[in-house]
Design an enzyme around this catalytic site. Structure first.
Site, PDB file in Angstrom:
ATOM      1  N   PRO A  87       4.329  44.130   4.751  1.00  0.00           N
ATOM      2  CA  PRO A  87       4.252  44.681   3.387  1.00  0.00           C
ATOM      3  C   PRO A  87       5.414  45.624   3.059  1.00  0.00           C
ATOM      4  O   PRO A  87       5.640  45.946   1.901  1.00  0.00           O
ATOM      5  CB  PRO A  87       2.926  45.445   3.367  1.00  0.00           C
ATOM      6  CG  PRO A  87       2.222  45.128   4.623  1.00  0.00           C
ATOM      7  CD  PRO A  87       3.193  44.540   5.583  1.00  0.00           C
ATOM      8  N   GLU A 114      -2.295  46.544  13.917  1.00  0.00           N
ATOM      9  CA  GLU A 114      -1.609  47.528  13.079  1.00  0.00           C
ATOM     10  C   GLU A 114      -0.142  47.173  12.850  1.00  0.00           C
ATOM     11  O   GLU A 114       0.550  47.844  12.093  1.00  0.00           O
ATOM     12  CB  GLU A 114      -1.700  48.919  13.711  1.00  0.00           C
ATOM     13  CG  GLU A 114      -3.098  49.508  13.725  1.00  0.00           C
ATOM     14  CD  GLU A 114      -3.762  49.481  12.346  1.00  0.00           C
ATOM     15  OE1 GLU A 114      -3.193  50.059  11.405  1.00  0.00           O
ATOM     16  OE2 GLU A 114      -4.850  48.862  12.226  1.00  0.00           O
ATOM     17  N   ARG A 152       9.799  23.074   0.306  1.00  0.00           N
ATOM     18  CA  ARG A 152       9.761  22.206  -0.874  1.00  0.00           C
ATOM     19  C   ARG A 152      11.094  22.235  -1.611  1.00  0.00           C
ATOM     20  O   ARG A 152      11.499  21.246  -2.204  1.00  0.00           O
ATOM     21  CB  ARG A 152       8.578  22.522  -1.795  1.00  0.00           C
ATOM     22  CG  ARG A 152       8.648  23.782  -2.574  1.00  0.00           C
ATOM     23  CD  ARG A 152       7.368  24.002  -3.363  1.00  0.00           C
ATOM     24  NE  ARG A 152       7.296  23.211  -4.582  1.00  0.00           N
ATOM     25  CZ  ARG A 152       7.982  23.466  -5.685  1.00  0.00           C
ATOM     26  NH1 ARG A 152       8.833  24.480  -5.734  1.00  0.00           N
ATOM     27  NH2 ARG A 152       7.838  22.721  -6.761  1.00  0.00           N
ATOM     28  N   ASP A 167      10.441  23.581 -12.403  1.00  0.00           N
ATOM     29  CA  ASP A 167       9.166  24.273 -12.487  1.00  0.00           C
ATOM     30  C   ASP A 167       9.313  25.754 -12.853  1.00  0.00           C
ATOM     31  O   ASP A 167      10.426  26.240 -13.059  1.00  0.00           O
ATOM     32  CB  ASP A 167       8.349  24.096 -11.200  1.00  0.00           C
ATOM     33  CG  ASP A 167       9.105  24.579  -9.978  1.00  0.00           C
ATOM     34  OD1 ASP A 167      10.111  25.315 -10.116  1.00  0.00           O
ATOM     35  OD2 ASP A 167       8.685  24.214  -8.876  1.00  0.00           O
TER      36      ASP A 167
END
Ligand code: 4GO
Length: 246
Positions: A87, A114, A152, A167
């Site tokens: 994160p 953790e 992709r 897209d």
């Protein structure tokens, strides 16, 4: 494009790597994925890969030794990159996916508990990457997101397909709505223009729909797009007309 994943849970990747477009990209040879179980490299006689944090606190921290030995078991291709899913990393975006798709190899390090000992990050990780502002129980699902989005792109370019380039985000706008048979379902009809066979009209309808949904849901993307259009379109009358349509 080669991916190598360092993980404690390689089985999490099984169905993902064998399904649909990713499965095809792998069997077609455009994408290669190797899974390395970090636990196979531990020198601890009980097979332990984690320990309690220095300084105290909850949870466990993954030790440097098995991570380092798992990484060093194979050489990384020149120009390749070691990425730790976390994160704290830079957020994955379409632009980042395009950048990563150009690399010859990506090693994805998946943490659990953790997290991992900071000394592994400082010495061996080239880049920390986050798939969004939320915490996961492990890096594996984030690694799958990276493999999916980058593969992709790679598969698309090599097969000369248009989809990844048309897209949402590739053209800075959200996508127009899609419809397929039947033309009427439970009283709901597909927009007439899509059945008209008039491709100029269809393209125009799709662009307007893209602009409308982008304006409503992502005003910051819409503003950036309109600024670009303003700089590009010299015919201010046409521009006024487009804006009025929205
Ligand atoms: C990645 C890994 C969130 C992300 C993670 C993310 N959480 N937002 N958790 O991309 C350390 C232990 C990292 C679990 C891992």
């Amino acid at each position: 494009m080669k991916f190598r994943v360092l993980t404690l849970f390689p089985e999490m990747f099984d169905s993902f790597l064998n399904t649909s477009i990713i499965g095809r990209a792998i069997s077609g040879g455009q994408v290669e994925v190797t899974l390395d179980n970090i636990r196979d490299y531990t020198e601890n006689k009980h097979g332990r890969v984690d320990d309690t944090p220095f300084g105290g606190g909850a949870g466990m921290v993954m030790c440097v030794q098995p991570l380092k030995d798992a990484l060093m078991a194979k050489t990384v291709a020149p120009g390749g990159r070691v990425i730790y899913l976390s994160p704290k990393g830079e957020t994955l975006t379409h632009a980042k996916v395009v950048e990563l798709a150009k690399l010859p190899e990506i090693v994805l390090v998946c943490g659990h508990y953790e997290g991992i000992d900071q000394r592994f990050i400082d010495r061996y990780v080239d880049e920390e990457l986050s798939i969004g502002d939320y915490v996961l129980t492990g890096g594996e699902t984030a690694a799958m997101v990276v493999i999916d989005s980058v593969s992709r792109m790679v598969a698309d370019v090599l097969s000369n397909e248009a989809s990844a380039h048309e897209d949402s985000f590739s053209n800075d706008l959200l996508e127009y709505p899609h419809y397929t048979r039947p033309a009427v379902y439970d009283g709901d009809a597909v927009p007439d223009v899509l059945l008209s066979g008039n491709h100029a009209e269809i393209d125009r309808w799709r662009l307007i729909e893209s602009l409308k949904i982008t304006k409503a849901r992502r005003p910051e993307l819409f503003a950036a797009y309109m600024k670009k259009v303003n700089d590009l379109v010299k015919d201010k009358k046409t521009l006024q007309r487009i804006k009025k349509d929205l």
